[in-house]
Design an enzyme around this catalytic site. Structure first.
Site, PDB file in Angstrom:
ATOM      1  N   GLU A   1       1.480   7.010  -8.106  1.00 38.18           N
ATOM      2  CA  GLU A   1       0.813   6.098  -7.232  1.00 38.18           C
ATOM      3  C   GLU A   1      -0.517   6.935  -6.702  1.00 38.18           C
ATOM      4  O   GLU A   1      -0.345   8.104  -6.389  1.00 38.18           O
ATOM      5  CB  GLU A   1       1.477   5.975  -6.007  1.00 38.18           C
TER       6      GLU A   1
ATOM      7  N   THR B   1      -2.459   1.654  -2.953  1.00 44.78           N
ATOM      8  CA  THR B   1      -2.537   2.747  -4.444  1.00 44.78           C
ATOM      9  C   THR B   1      -2.757   1.835  -5.403  1.00 44.78           C
ATOM     10  O   THR B   1      -2.398   0.800  -5.793  1.00 44.78           O
ATOM     11  CB  THR B   1      -1.347   3.532  -4.444  1.00 44.78           C
TER      12      THR B   1
ATOM     13  N   ASN C   1      -1.251   2.106  -9.153  1.00 48.47           N
ATOM     14  CA  ASN C   1      -0.062   2.467  -9.846  1.00 48.47           C
ATOM     15  C   ASN C   1       0.071   2.421 -11.331  1.00 48.47           C
ATOM     16  O   ASN C   1      -0.476   1.272 -11.879  1.00 48.47           O
ATOM     17  CB  ASN C   1       1.159   1.346  -9.189  1.00 48.47           C
TER      18      ASN C   1
END
Length: 311
Positions: free
Chosen positions: A258, A209, A211
């Site tokens: 995220e 992900t 972030n």
């Protein structure tokens, strides 16, 4: 549309931006009502430079610093949205104790007249300015008439639910209705920020992900969203986002955003992206282990792809 010039000092306004027509207000979010004020300013004097006078930080952040973050747009994003609506420049006045203490009459004379040589002003009906909000649209009209400056007071833009306001948009986002908020904004709501390093658990789980910390942005409803992502090079890609504090992993002290971007394998660390929340899929949840979490993420990604299929 060229990005507008951001100014911060009314005492040093470039000659090219003096003699402007100005839209006035906080304009957090730059929603459809704010755009109507900007367009009214331009329509009154279309040959003049078109500017916006706003305040940074938002006065509420100055007077109530312990309030939870509530901003829909921080200054760069606000300026970009105003530029897309036609503004040539944004004067973001530093809202500090000195500006808060400036009487309305001094604000008009020093900032709008001496600093900007304004030829026309536009504001909403609820605009207030000066020490203890001592000036409003009515007093502004009196001052403008005496100075030979035009003024357009723009009525609220509304829909079947009532007037469009930043407060209403915040509530919709906090209640998990990004589509309805986007309809009032006239564009998808976006959280912009720099991609930071996490603990790399997403990569271990197979779902790496990008972030972001929310920082001064409003915290919308915690949970999972179908999202699109604006990349630094202008591309818009699709993904699935989670806003929360990762209860399955013991919880975080600060809410993070995220985003797993579909079919994407590029390095975004340290770069600024914009995450646009499109559809709320489910609330934040605590799972009984990593395998259950992985299965839930897989289902979230499938649901997000389906929700974004028409984009």
């Amino acid at each position: 549309m060229t990005a507008p010039v951001i100014l911060t000092d009314w005492r040093a306004v470039p000659a090219a931006f003096r003699g402007a027509t100005l839209a006035l207000g906080n304009m957090d979010g730059v929603h459809r009502g704010h755009v109507a004020v900007l367009r009214a300013a331009h329509a009154a004097r279309p040959a003049a430079p078109l500017g916006v006078v706003t305040f940074e930080p938002h006065p509420r952040e100055h007077f109530r610093p312990d309030d939870p973050p509530f901003r829909l747009t921080l200054l760069p994003a606000k300026a970009a949205a105003l530029g897309a609506a036609g503004a040539h420049f944004v004067l973001a006045l530093r809202f500090d104790a000195a500006l808060a203490a400036m009487p309305a009459e001094a604000f008009f004379a020093e900032v709008l007249q001496q600093g900007l040589s304004a030829v026309h002003l536009a504001c909403g009906q609820d605009f207030a300015f000066g020490h203890r909000r001592g000036g409003d649209a009515g007093t502004l009209a009196t001052m403008a008439e005496a100075a030979g400056v035009g003024l357009t007071v723009v009525p609220p833009v509304g829909d079947a639910e009532g007037p469009i306001s930043s407060t209403r948009i915040r509530r919709l986002l906090q209640d998990g209705y990004p589509e309805r908020a986007s309809a009032l904004l006239g564009r998808p709501w976006e959280i912009r920020g720099e991609v930071v390093h996490g603990d790399k658990l997403g990569r271990v789980l197979g779902w790496p992900t990008a972030n972001l910390w929310l920082g001064r942005h409003l915290e919308p409803a915690r949970g999972v969203y179908a999202a699109t992502v604006s990349l630094p090079d202008g591309r818009e890609v699709k993904g699935v986002s989670n806003i929360g504090r990762r209860p399955t992993l013991g919880g975080d002290p600060e809410t993070r955003l995220e985003t797993y971007i579909f079919d994407f394998d590029e390095d975004l660390y340290g770069k600024e992206i914009g995450v646009r929340l499109r559809t709320f899929l489910r609330p934040d949840a605590k799972f009984d282990g990593l395998e259950t979490l992985k299965a839930a993420i897989a289902q979230d990604a499938e649901d997000a792809r389906a929700a974004l299929a028409g984009l």
